[in-house]
Design a protein around this motif. Sequence first.
Motif, PDB file in Angstrom:
ATOM      1  N   UNK A  65       0.841   5.719   0.230  1.00  0.00           N
ATOM      2  CA  UNK A  65       0.352   6.007   1.573  1.00  0.00           C
ATOM      3  C   UNK A  65       1.522   5.884   2.541  1.00  0.00           C
ATOM      4  N   UNK A  66       1.475   6.643   3.621  1.00  0.00           N
ATOM      5  CA  UNK A  66       2.558   6.640   4.600  1.00  0.00           C
ATOM      6  C   UNK A  66       2.081   6.047   5.920  1.00  0.00           C
ATOM      7  N   UNK A  67       2.922   5.205   6.520  1.00  0.00           N
ATOM      8  CA  UNK A  67       2.570   4.639   7.817  1.00  0.00           C
ATOM      9  C   UNK A  67       2.533   5.759   8.853  1.00  0.00           C
ATOM     10  N   UNK A  68       1.419   5.834   9.569  1.00  0.00           N
ATOM     11  CA  UNK A  68       1.216   6.871  10.574  1.00  0.00           C
ATOM     12  C   UNK A  68       1.387   6.307  11.982  1.00  0.00           C
ATOM     13  N   UNK A  69       0.753   5.182  12.234  1.00  0.00           N
ATOM     14  CA  UNK A  69       0.860   4.549  13.549  1.00  0.00           C
ATOM     15  C   UNK A  69       0.605   3.056  13.403  1.00  0.00           C
ATOM     16  N   UNK A  70       1.048   2.325  14.424  1.00  0.00           N
ATOM     17  CA  UNK A  70       0.925   0.862  14.427  1.00  0.00           C
ATOM     18  C   UNK A  70       0.565   0.425  15.840  1.00  0.00           C
TER      19      UNK A  70
ATOM     20  N   UNK B 176      -2.340  -1.240  11.415  1.00  0.00           N
ATOM     21  CA  UNK B 176      -1.435  -0.213  10.915  1.00  0.00           C
ATOM     22  C   UNK B 176      -2.275   0.841  10.209  1.00  0.00           C
ATOM     23  N   UNK B 177      -2.097   2.095  10.625  1.00  0.00           N
ATOM     24  CA  UNK B 177      -2.801   3.207   9.995  1.00  0.00           C
ATOM     25  C   UNK B 177      -1.880   3.826   8.953  1.00  0.00           C
ATOM     26  N   UNK B 178      -2.363   3.882   7.719  1.00  0.00           N
ATOM     27  CA  UNK B 178      -1.642   4.504   6.612  1.00  0.00           C
ATOM     28  C   UNK B 178      -2.427   5.741   6.199  1.00  0.00           C
TER      29      UNK B 178
ATOM     30  N   UNK C  52      -6.213   4.713   5.528  1.00  0.00           N
ATOM     31  CA  UNK C  52      -6.553   3.312   5.321  1.00  0.00           C
ATOM     32  C   UNK C  52      -5.922   2.567   6.485  1.00  0.00           C
ATOM     33  N   UNK C  53      -6.725   1.781   7.191  1.00  0.00           N
ATOM     34  CA  UNK C  53      -6.233   0.992   8.316  1.00  0.00           C
ATOM     35  C   UNK C  53      -6.192  -0.463   7.866  1.00  0.00           C
TER      36      UNK C  53
ATOM     37  N   UNK D  52       0.834  -1.209   0.000  1.00  0.00           N
ATOM     38  CA  UNK D  52       0.000   0.000   0.000  1.00  0.00           C
ATOM     39  C   UNK D  52       0.870   1.261   0.000  1.00  0.00           C
ATOM     40  N   UNK D  53       1.986   1.224   0.707  1.00  0.00           N
ATOM     41  CA  UNK D  53       2.877   2.390   0.749  1.00  0.00           C
ATOM     42  C   UNK D  53       3.507   2.633  -0.621  1.00  0.00           C
ATOM     43  N   UNK D  54       3.964   1.580  -1.262  1.00  0.00           N
ATOM     44  CA  UNK D  54       4.639   1.717  -2.548  1.00  0.00           C
ATOM     45  C   UNK D  54       3.648   2.030  -3.667  1.00  0.00           C
TER      46      UNK D  54
END
Length: 137
Positions: free
Chosen positions: A30-35, A46-48, A57-58, A24-26
């Motif tokens: 989307x960037x990982x925000x929290x886990x 993981x929240x993106x 997107x979780x 999803x990031x690539x």
Amino acid sequence: MSKLMSVHHLALTVTDVDRSVPWYARVLELEEFTRREDPETGLRKVVLRSPSEGFAVVLVEHQDTERPRFDERRTGLDHVAFKVSSRSELAEWEARLSEYGVFYTPSKESRTLEGSSVIVFRDPDGIQLEIWADPEL
């Protein structure tokens, strides 16, 4: 009573967050925000977030749950459509999906909304995703 403003986040159950987060990031930028990981229950979330658009997107992995392959014909989620502002942006996304080796259905007119165009593809768990462009006026 106040009105709903927008969708805050979309949560998708995946079989392996360690496989899905990089995809999803690539692919979707989307960037990982929290886990959050709960060792007691095995739940992993993981929240993106989209850096500029303010949606999230979780990705949720449930421990020890039988998970048949995603099928939009079952009750529940059918698909997720991400909006872009023009058909030229849609063409850029088509090139991006091709570059990353993601199998997709090339841009075509949507049967849902006349004048809209859509690209259809799937994530590593087979969840149907779309990139959507509304009619240009």
